[in-house]
Motif scaffolding. Structure first.
Motif, PDB file in Angstrom:
ATOM      1  N   THR A 190      43.742  40.695  50.617  1.00  0.00           N
ATOM      2  CA  THR A 190      43.801  40.715  49.159  1.00  0.00           C
ATOM      3  C   THR A 190      44.197  39.329  48.683  1.00  0.00           C
ATOM      4  O   THR A 190      45.193  38.760  49.145  1.00  0.00           O
ATOM      5  CB  THR A 190      44.818  41.758  48.665  1.00  0.00           C
ATOM      6  N   VAL A 191      43.402  38.775  47.770  1.00  0.00           N
ATOM      7  CA  VAL A 191      43.594  37.408  47.297  1.00  0.00           C
ATOM      8  C   VAL A 191      43.773  37.429  45.784  1.00  0.00           C
ATOM      9  O   VAL A 191      43.014  38.091  45.069  1.00  0.00           O
ATOM     10  CB  VAL A 191      42.364  36.535  47.673  1.00  0.00           C
ATOM     11  N   TYR A 192      44.779  36.707  45.314  1.00  0.00           N
ATOM     12  CA  TYR A 192      45.005  36.588  43.875  1.00  0.00           C
ATOM     13  C   TYR A 192      43.966  35.644  43.284  1.00  0.00           C
ATOM     14  O   TYR A 192      43.787  34.525  43.760  1.00  0.00           O
ATOM     15  CB  TYR A 192      46.416  36.056  43.620  1.00  0.00           C
ATOM     16  N   VAL A 193      43.277  36.083  42.231  1.00  0.00           N
ATOM     17  CA  VAL A 193      42.254  35.271  41.589  1.00  0.00           C
ATOM     18  C   VAL A 193      42.843  34.556  40.378  1.00  0.00           C
ATOM     19  O   VAL A 193      42.834  33.330  40.298  1.00  0.00           O
ATOM     20  CB  VAL A 193      41.037  36.132  41.159  1.00  0.00           C
ATOM     21  N   SER A 194      43.342  35.307  39.431  1.00  0.00           N
ATOM     22  CA  SER A 194      43.958  34.740  38.232  1.00  0.00           C
ATOM     23  C   SER A 194      44.677  35.858  37.475  1.00  0.00           C
ATOM     24  O   SER A 194      44.503  37.034  37.799  1.00  0.00           O
ATOM     25  CB  SER A 194      42.903  34.098  37.324  1.00  0.00           C
ATOM     26  N   ARG A 195      45.409  35.475  36.480  1.00  0.00           N
ATOM     27  CA  ARG A 195      46.114  36.474  35.677  1.00  0.00           C
ATOM     28  C   ARG A 195      45.121  37.380  34.959  1.00  0.00           C
ATOM     29  O   ARG A 195      45.318  38.579  34.853  1.00  0.00           O
ATOM     30  CB  ARG A 195      47.026  35.770  34.683  1.00  0.00           C
TER      31      ARG A 195
END
Length: 114
Positions: A53-58
Motif C-alpha cells: 500500500t502506497v500513499y499517493v496524496s491527501r
C-alpha cells in the motif's frame, strides 16, 4: 470472482487482482459461446504476487502496488492449469512476463499468446 467477463475479439484485456490476497485465479475460455463443445477451450491462470500500500496524496489517498513473484524461492508469477511448470495450456500457447512491478494499468505486464 464468480462472474464472467466477455472480451469479444479483444487484443488487450485488463483483469483485476485481489487487494486482500497474494494470488488471483481466473478461468479463460476460448469460444465460450460456441454451440459445439469440442471447440470450447479452457485454461485456468493463477497470478502470484506481493502487495504494497502506497500513499499517493491527501486528495487521492492510497493505492495498492503489486509485484509479480520474481524470485525462485517464491511461487511462480503465474501458474497455468495448476501446473507451475506449464508454459502452454489448452488454448494458451505461451506466456511472457513483460514487467513484474504493477504500478498502473497503462502498461503491459503479461503477454498471452494463443
Amino acid at each position: 470472482m464468480s462472474e464472467g467477463i466477455l472480451f469479444p475479439s479483444e487484443n488487450k484485456i485488463q483483469v483485476p487482482l485481489q487487494l486482500t490476497e497474494d494470488s488471483t485465479k481466473f478461468t479463460f475460455v476460448l469460444n465460450s459461446k460456441n454451440s459445439n463443445p469440442a471447440l470450447i477451450f479452457t485454461d485456468v491462470l493463477e497470478f502470484n504476487y506481493s502487495r504494497k500500500t502506497v500513499y499517493v496524496s491527501r486528495a487521492c489517498g492510497y493505492k495498492t502496488v503489486f509485484d509479480l513473484n520474481n524470485d525462485s524461492a517464491l511461487p511462480n508469477p503465474y501458474v497455468l492449469n495448476n501446473d507451475p511448470e506449464a508454459r502452454a495450456g489448452n488454448w494458451i500457447k505461451f506466456l511472457t512476463v513483460e514487467k513484474y512491478n504493477i504500478e498502473n494499468e497503462n502498461e503491459t505486464h503479461l503477454k498471452i499468446y494463443f
